[in-house]
Design a protein around this motif. Structure first.
Motif, PDB file in Angstrom:
ATOM      1  N   ASN A 158     -30.506   5.465  51.342  1.00  0.00           N
ATOM      2  CA  ASN A 158     -30.558   4.326  52.263  1.00  0.00           C
ATOM      3  C   ASN A 158     -29.185   3.748  52.590  1.00  0.00           C
ATOM      4  O   ASN A 158     -29.089   2.649  53.114  1.00  0.00           O
ATOM      5  CB  ASN A 158     -31.463   3.232  51.699  1.00  0.00           C
ATOM      6  CG  ASN A 158     -32.919   3.555  51.919  1.00  0.00           C
ATOM      7  OD1 ASN A 158     -33.344   3.771  53.039  1.00  0.00           O
ATOM      8  ND2 ASN A 158     -33.691   3.619  50.846  1.00  0.00           N
ATOM      9  N   GLY A 159     -28.133   4.451  52.230  1.00  0.00           N
ATOM     10  CA  GLY A 159     -26.792   4.014  52.582  1.00  0.00           C
ATOM     11  C   GLY A 159     -26.114   3.019  51.663  1.00  0.00           C
ATOM     12  O   GLY A 159     -25.157   2.364  52.082  1.00  0.00           O
ATOM     13  N   PRO A 160     -26.530   2.866  50.383  1.00  0.00           N
ATOM     14  CA  PRO A 160     -25.891   1.866  49.539  1.00  0.00           C
ATOM     15  C   PRO A 160     -24.447   2.182  49.158  1.00  0.00           C
ATOM     16  O   PRO A 160     -23.756   1.334  48.607  1.00  0.00           O
ATOM     17  CB  PRO A 160     -26.787   1.817  48.301  1.00  0.00           C
ATOM     18  CG  PRO A 160     -27.368   3.178  48.217  1.00  0.00           C
ATOM     19  CD  PRO A 160     -27.587   3.577  49.656  1.00  0.00           C
ATOM     20  N   LEU A 161     -23.974   3.401  49.487  1.00  0.00           N
ATOM     21  CA  LEU A 161     -22.579   3.735  49.188  1.00  0.00           C
ATOM     22  C   LEU A 161     -21.636   3.189  50.243  1.00  0.00           C
ATOM     23  O   LEU A 161     -20.434   3.078  50.005  1.00  0.00           O
ATOM     24  CB  LEU A 161     -22.402   5.249  49.042  1.00  0.00           C
ATOM     25  CG  LEU A 161     -23.275   5.928  47.985  1.00  0.00           C
ATOM     26  CD1 LEU A 161     -22.899   7.398  47.864  1.00  0.00           C
ATOM     27  CD2 LEU A 161     -23.181   5.222  46.643  1.00  0.00           C
ATOM     28  N   GLY A 162     -22.160   2.849  51.416  1.00  0.00           N
ATOM     29  CA  GLY A 162     -21.347   2.188  52.438  1.00  0.00           C
ATOM     30  C   GLY A 162     -20.306   3.053  53.105  1.00  0.00           C
ATOM     31  O   GLY A 162     -19.352   2.537  53.679  1.00  0.00           O
ATOM     32  N   ASP A 163     -20.483   4.360  53.066  1.00  0.00           N
ATOM     33  CA  ASP A 163     -19.505   5.251  53.692  1.00  0.00           C
ATOM     34  C   ASP A 163     -19.912   5.685  55.090  1.00  0.00           C
ATOM     35  O   ASP A 163     -19.304   6.569  55.676  1.00  0.00           O
ATOM     36  CB  ASP A 163     -19.260   6.476  52.807  1.00  0.00           C
ATOM     37  CG  ASP A 163     -20.463   7.403  52.717  1.00  0.00           C
ATOM     38  OD1 ASP A 163     -21.595   6.969  53.032  1.00  0.00           O
ATOM     39  OD2 ASP A 163     -20.271   8.571  52.325  1.00  0.00           O
TER      40      ASP A 163
END
Length: 161
Positions: A14-19
């Motif tokens: 879900n994109g929690p790494l923010g890259d």
């Protein structure tokens, strides 16, 4: 890191790494801090589906899954890079601690008040309701008889005193 960059790795569904992607990462990747316009991250908290970061200007940023509004930007849109949390309801108070929970988020302000937003189907936001919130609402601490919340040395967890 000492350059003011933020790094993340692991499950990125879900994109929690923010890259900017949803690719799982087995090595550190740089979080896209472009939206911060040069501000430095001073506190960070992450959970399996979303992440929070407080910058040195007192702004709060969030990214990842937003199914229940846990990013606090007034929407339920998943974000793959940081978006600013709407802190209007804090009325100018300063955030001093942050915590990413399971589908909800919490902050402590400089007046000892606790604020929460996101999933609330079991009352986990502490506002006396079971309504999901898309932006911060104050936790009802009236039953605590004038107790204040204080931050721990880790600056992301809360203690009652």
């Amino acid at each position: 890191d000492d350059q003011g960059r933020l790094w993340a790795w692991g499950d990125n569904y879900n994109g929690p790494l923010g890259d900017g992607s949803t690719l799982n990462r087995t090595r550190p990747v740089q979080v896209d801090l472009t939206p911060l316009n040069g501000s430095k991250v001073v506190i960070v908290s992450a959970r399996h589906n979303h992440s929070l970061a407080l910058d040195n200007q007192g702004r709060l940023w969030a990214w990842g899954n937003n199914q229940y509004g846990q990013l606090g930007d007034g929407s339920t849109t998943r974000r793959l890079s940081p978006v600013q949390v709407d802190l209007t309801s804090l009325n100018g108070s300063t955030v001093v601690a942050v915590s990413a929970g399971g589908f909800y988020s919490l902050v402590l302000d400089d007046q000892g008040r606790l604020w929460a937003w996101g999933r609330n189907d079991r009352g986990q936001l502490g506002d006396g309701s079971d309504t999901n919130r898309l932006s911060p609402v104050q936790v009802d601490m009236s039953m605590m008889k004038n107790s204040k919340v204080k931050e721990t040395g880790m600056k992301k967890h809360f203690l009652f005193r």
